[in-house]
Design a protein around this motif. Structure first.
Motif, PDB file in Angstrom:
ATOM      1  N   ARG A  20      88.642 -13.511  98.468  1.00 14.42           N
ATOM      2  CA  ARG A  20      90.048 -13.248  98.147  1.00 14.42           C
ATOM      3  C   ARG A  20      90.883 -13.220  99.433  1.00 14.42           C
ATOM      4  O   ARG A  20      91.945 -13.850  99.503  1.00 14.42           O
ATOM      5  CB  ARG A  20      90.191 -11.904  97.404  1.00 14.42           C
ATOM      6  CG  ARG A  20      91.621 -11.647  96.909  1.00 14.42           C
ATOM      7  CD  ARG A  20      91.756 -10.280  96.250  1.00 14.42           C
ATOM      8  NE  ARG A  20      91.717  -9.200  97.223  1.00 14.42           N
ATOM      9  CZ  ARG A  20      92.772  -8.784  97.931  1.00 14.42           C
ATOM     10  NH1 ARG A  20      93.948  -9.345  97.767  1.00 14.42           N
ATOM     11  NH2 ARG A  20      92.653  -7.796  98.784  1.00 14.42           N
ATOM     12  N   HIS A  69      96.761 -18.985 101.771  1.00 18.34           N
ATOM     13  CA  HIS A  69      98.019 -18.951 101.022  1.00 18.34           C
ATOM     14  C   HIS A  69      99.191 -18.644 101.973  1.00 18.34           C
ATOM     15  O   HIS A  69     100.254 -19.254 101.888  1.00 18.34           O
ATOM     16  CB  HIS A  69      97.887 -17.876  99.942  1.00 18.34           C
ATOM     17  CG  HIS A  69      98.857 -17.991  98.805  1.00 18.34           C
ATOM     18  ND1 HIS A  69      98.833 -19.023  97.894  1.00 18.34           N
ATOM     19  CD2 HIS A  69      99.889 -17.185  98.414  1.00 18.34           C
ATOM     20  CE1 HIS A  69      99.805 -18.835  96.999  1.00 18.34           C
ATOM     21  NE2 HIS A  69     100.455 -17.737  97.303  1.00 18.34           N
ATOM     22  N   MET A  91     102.338 -21.003 103.192  1.00 21.77           N
ATOM     23  CA  MET A  91     103.740 -20.586 103.201  1.00 21.77           C
ATOM     24  C   MET A  91     104.358 -20.902 104.565  1.00 21.77           C
ATOM     25  O   MET A  91     105.466 -21.454 104.648  1.00 21.77           O
ATOM     26  CB  MET A  91     103.841 -19.075 102.936  1.00 21.77           C
ATOM     27  CG  MET A  91     105.232 -18.528 103.101  1.00 21.77           C
ATOM     28  SD  MET A  91     105.275 -16.725 103.047  1.00 21.77           S
ATOM     29  CE  MET A  91     104.445 -16.284 104.547  1.00 21.77           C
ATOM     30  N   GLN A  96      99.471 -24.269  98.441  1.00 20.28           N
ATOM     31  CA  GLN A  96      99.928 -23.080  97.707  1.00 20.28           C
ATOM     32  C   GLN A  96      99.420 -23.085  96.276  1.00 20.28           C
ATOM     33  O   GLN A  96      99.008 -22.056  95.748  1.00 20.28           O
ATOM     34  CB  GLN A  96     101.461 -23.011  97.711  1.00 20.28           C
ATOM     35  CG  GLN A  96     102.080 -22.678  99.049  1.00 20.28           C
ATOM     36  CD  GLN A  96     101.433 -21.488  99.708  1.00 20.28           C
ATOM     37  OE1 GLN A  96     100.398 -21.596 100.341  1.00 20.28           O
ATOM     38  NE2 GLN A  96     102.013 -20.330  99.538  1.00 20.28           N
ATOM     39  N   GLY A 126      96.782 -20.369  95.189  1.00 24.80           N
ATOM     40  CA  GLY A 126      97.364 -19.456  94.191  1.00 24.80           C
ATOM     41  C   GLY A 126      96.563 -19.462  92.905  1.00 24.80           C
ATOM     42  O   GLY A 126      96.208 -18.404  92.376  1.00 24.80           O
ATOM     43  N   TYR A 133      96.771  -9.481  88.135  1.00 24.83           N
ATOM     44  CA  TYR A 133      98.070  -9.994  88.533  1.00 24.83           C
ATOM     45  C   TYR A 133      98.981 -10.057  87.326  1.00 24.83           C
ATOM     46  O   TYR A 133      98.517 -10.297  86.201  1.00 24.83           O
ATOM     47  CB  TYR A 133      97.915 -11.386  89.154  1.00 24.83           C
ATOM     48  CG  TYR A 133      97.035 -11.391  90.394  1.00 24.83           C
ATOM     49  CD1 TYR A 133      97.391 -10.682  91.528  1.00 24.83           C
ATOM     50  CD2 TYR A 133      95.835 -12.111  90.426  1.00 24.83           C
ATOM     51  CE1 TYR A 133      96.588 -10.669  92.662  1.00 24.83           C
ATOM     52  CE2 TYR A 133      95.028 -12.118  91.550  1.00 24.83           C
ATOM     53  CZ  TYR A 133      95.411 -11.394  92.665  1.00 24.83           C
ATOM     54  OH  TYR A 133      94.613 -11.392  93.779  1.00 24.83           O
ATOM     55  N   LYS A 149     106.277 -17.997  89.720  1.00 20.30           N
ATOM     56  CA  LYS A 149     105.893 -18.622  91.003  1.00 20.30           C
ATOM     57  C   LYS A 149     105.397 -20.051  90.778  1.00 20.30           C
ATOM     58  O   LYS A 149     105.708 -20.957  91.543  1.00 20.30           O
ATOM     59  CB  LYS A 149     104.792 -17.797  91.698  1.00 20.30           C
ATOM     60  CG  LYS A 149     105.303 -16.506  92.290  1.00 20.30           C
ATOM     61  CD  LYS A 149     104.215 -15.789  93.081  1.00 20.30           C
ATOM     62  CE  LYS A 149     104.018 -16.421  94.443  1.00 20.30           C
ATOM     63  NZ  LYS A 149     102.955 -15.758  95.210  1.00 20.30           N
ATOM     64  N   LEU A 161     107.053 -23.513  92.124  1.00 17.71           N
ATOM     65  CA  LEU A 161     106.250 -24.465  92.890  1.00 17.71           C
ATOM     66  C   LEU A 161     106.257 -25.851  92.250  1.00 17.71           C
ATOM     67  O   LEU A 161     106.293 -26.865  92.956  1.00 17.71           O
ATOM     68  CB  LEU A 161     104.814 -23.965  93.051  1.00 17.71           C
ATOM     69  CG  LEU A 161     104.014 -24.831  94.022  1.00 17.71           C
ATOM     70  CD1 LEU A 161     104.449 -24.581  95.449  1.00 17.71           C
ATOM     71  CD2 LEU A 161     102.545 -24.632  93.880  1.00 17.71           C
ATOM     72  N   ASN A 183     110.241 -18.024  96.306  1.00 19.56           N
ATOM     73  CA  ASN A 183     108.869 -17.650  95.935  1.00 19.56           C
ATOM     74  C   ASN A 183     108.308 -16.543  96.834  1.00 19.56           C
ATOM     75  O   ASN A 183     107.525 -15.719  96.370  1.00 19.56           O
ATOM     76  CB  ASN A 183     107.943 -18.879  95.959  1.00 19.56           C
ATOM     77  CG  ASN A 183     107.519 -19.261  94.548  1.00 19.56           C
ATOM     78  OD1 ASN A 183     107.952 -18.652  93.581  1.00 19.56           O
ATOM     79  ND2 ASN A 183     106.677 -20.264  94.429  1.00 19.56           N
ATOM     80  N   ALA A 238     107.078 -13.028  95.366  1.00 18.99           N
ATOM     81  CA  ALA A 238     105.755 -12.500  95.739  1.00 18.99           C
ATOM     82  C   ALA A 238     105.858 -11.073  96.269  1.00 18.99           C
ATOM     83  O   ALA A 238     105.035 -10.221  95.951  1.00 18.99           O
ATOM     84  CB  ALA A 238     105.108 -13.411  96.792  1.00 18.99           C
TER      85      ALA A 238
HETATM   86  C1  HEM Z   1     105.988 -21.923  97.552  1.00 17.39           C
HETATM   87  C2  HEM Z   1     105.006 -21.347  96.899  1.00 17.39           C
HETATM   88  C3  HEM Z   1     104.467 -19.977  97.171  1.00 17.39           C
HETATM   89  C4  HEM Z   1     104.767 -19.086  98.180  1.00 17.39           C
HETATM   90  C5  HEM Z   1     105.747 -19.262  99.341  1.00 17.39           C
HETATM   91  C6  HEM Z   1     103.951 -17.912  97.970  1.00 17.39           C
HETATM   92  C7  HEM Z   1     103.968 -16.793  98.782  1.00 17.39           C
HETATM   93  C8  HEM Z   1     103.144 -15.704  98.646  1.00 17.39           C
HETATM   94  C9  HEM Z   1     103.113 -14.546  99.527  1.00 17.39           C
HETATM   95  C10 HEM Z   1     104.004 -14.347 100.762  1.00 17.39           C
HETATM   96  C11 HEM Z   1     102.152 -13.699  99.073  1.00 17.39           C
HETATM   97  C12 HEM Z   1     101.717 -12.351  99.691  1.00 17.39           C
HETATM   98  C13 HEM Z   1     102.452 -11.233  99.004  1.00 17.39           C
HETATM   99  C14 HEM Z   1     101.930  -9.851  99.354  1.00 17.39           C
HETATM  100  O1  HEM Z   1     100.759  -9.715  99.738  1.00 17.39           O
HETATM  101  O2  HEM Z   1     102.699  -8.886  99.203  1.00 17.39           O
HETATM  102  C15 HEM Z   1     101.586 -14.292  97.891  1.00 17.39           C
HETATM  103  C16 HEM Z   1     100.597 -13.715  97.131  1.00 17.39           C
HETATM  104  C17 HEM Z   1     100.068 -14.267  95.978  1.00 17.39           C
HETATM  105  N1  HEM Z   1     100.399 -15.489  95.415  1.00 17.39           N
HETATM  106 FE1  HEM Z   1     101.780 -16.802  96.123  1.00 17.39          FE
HETATM  107  N2  HEM Z   1     103.176 -18.099  96.852  1.00 17.39           N
HETATM  108  C18 HEM Z   1     103.458 -19.345  96.334  1.00 17.39           C
HETATM  109  C19 HEM Z   1     102.905 -19.915  95.204  1.00 17.39           C
HETATM  110  C20 HEM Z   1     101.967 -19.316  94.399  1.00 17.39           C
HETATM  111  C21 HEM Z   1     101.436 -19.875  93.183  1.00 17.39           C
HETATM  112  C22 HEM Z   1     101.842 -21.227  92.602  1.00 17.39           C
HETATM  113  C23 HEM Z   1     100.537 -18.992  92.686  1.00 17.39           C
HETATM  114  C24 HEM Z   1      99.677 -19.046  91.451  1.00 17.39           C
HETATM  115  C25 HEM Z   1      99.613 -20.039  90.620  1.00 17.39           C
HETATM  116  C26 HEM Z   1     100.497 -17.855  93.589  1.00 17.39           C
HETATM  117  C27 HEM Z   1      99.690 -16.742  93.436  1.00 17.39           C
HETATM  118  C28 HEM Z   1      99.653 -15.659  94.284  1.00 17.39           C
HETATM  119  C29 HEM Z   1      98.792 -14.502  94.096  1.00 17.39           C
HETATM  120  C30 HEM Z   1      97.799 -14.303  92.959  1.00 17.39           C
HETATM  121  C31 HEM Z   1      99.049 -13.626  95.166  1.00 17.39           C
HETATM  122  C32 HEM Z   1      98.412 -12.240  95.428  1.00 17.39           C
HETATM  123  C33 HEM Z   1      97.190 -12.339  96.298  1.00 17.39           C
HETATM  124  C34 HEM Z   1      96.552 -10.959  96.530  1.00 17.39           C
HETATM  125  O3  HEM Z   1      97.178 -10.134  97.223  1.00 17.39           O
HETATM  126  O4  HEM Z   1      95.431 -10.738  96.044  1.00 17.39           O
HETATM  127  N3  HEM Z   1     101.374 -18.085  94.621  1.00 17.39           N
HETATM  128  N4  HEM Z   1     102.193 -15.493  97.642  1.00 17.39           N
END
Ligand code: HEM
Length: 115
Positions: A5, A12, A16, A46, A50, A64, A72, A76, A107, A111
């Motif tokens: 993870r 991830h 970004m 991403q 994701g 989640y 999100k 995307l 996004n 997030a």
């Molecule tokens: C431009 C696209 C995206 C950006 C910029 C982005 C950005 C981020 C950021 C900054 C985090 C960390 C947040 C934190 O820890 O507080 C995050 C976590 C996460 N994102 Fe994204 N995301 C994008 C697309 C996606 C997509 C398409 C998915 C799923 C289909 C996704 C699923 C997740 C999940 C599940 C986490 C939590 C991970 C964890 O802490 O276990 N993201 N994202």
């Protein structure tokens, strides 16, 4: 499993960073240049990381918010469609780079602030 993870979160966050970097690359190229393929690679990373994070949630003891994830994913998909439609053009429309950057920032906001 926690390591997996963390590795996915690590990638991830790099994805970004790559998308944010693409904004500056695109600004340097100017509006007379083509769209950099890095947008496509960053968006792909991403999507992969994701989806993998969500798919592995039962194994990583994470829950989640599926509505948040859906938003999100939708943002995307819009990014990916805009990039795919413009990546083979000689010139980019002047609104495209700020629009893509805005969607990336949106996004990040979703997030972080959607708890
Ligand atoms: C431009 C696209 C995206 C950006 C910029 C982005 C950005 C981020 C950021 C900054 C985090 C960390 C947040 C934190 O820890 O507080 C995050 C976590 C996460 N994102 Fe994204 N995301 C994008 C697309 C996606 C997509 C398409 C998915 C799923 C289909 C996704 C699923 C997740 C999940 C599940 C986490 C939590 C991970 C964890 O802490 O276990 N993201 N994202």
């Amino acid at each position: 499993m926690e390591f997996v993870r963390l590795l996915l979160v690590f990638l991830h966050l790099l994805g970004m960073g790559m998308l944010v970097a693409m904004f500056f690359v695109q600004m340097r190229v100017g509006k007379d240049g083509p769209l950099n393929k890095g947008w496509l690679h960053g968006a792909g990373l991403q999507l992969l990381t994701g989806v993998a994070l969500v798919a592995l949630a039962p194994l990583t003891d994470k829950e989640y918010d599926h509505f948040k994830i859906g938003v999100k994913l939708l943002v995307l998909v819009v990014i990916a469609v805009l990039v795919a439609a413009n990546v083979n053009r000689q010139k980019v429309a002047s609104w495209l780079t700020p629009a893509l950057a805005g969607l990336v920032v949106l996004n990040v906001g979703v997030a972080v602030f959607w708890t």
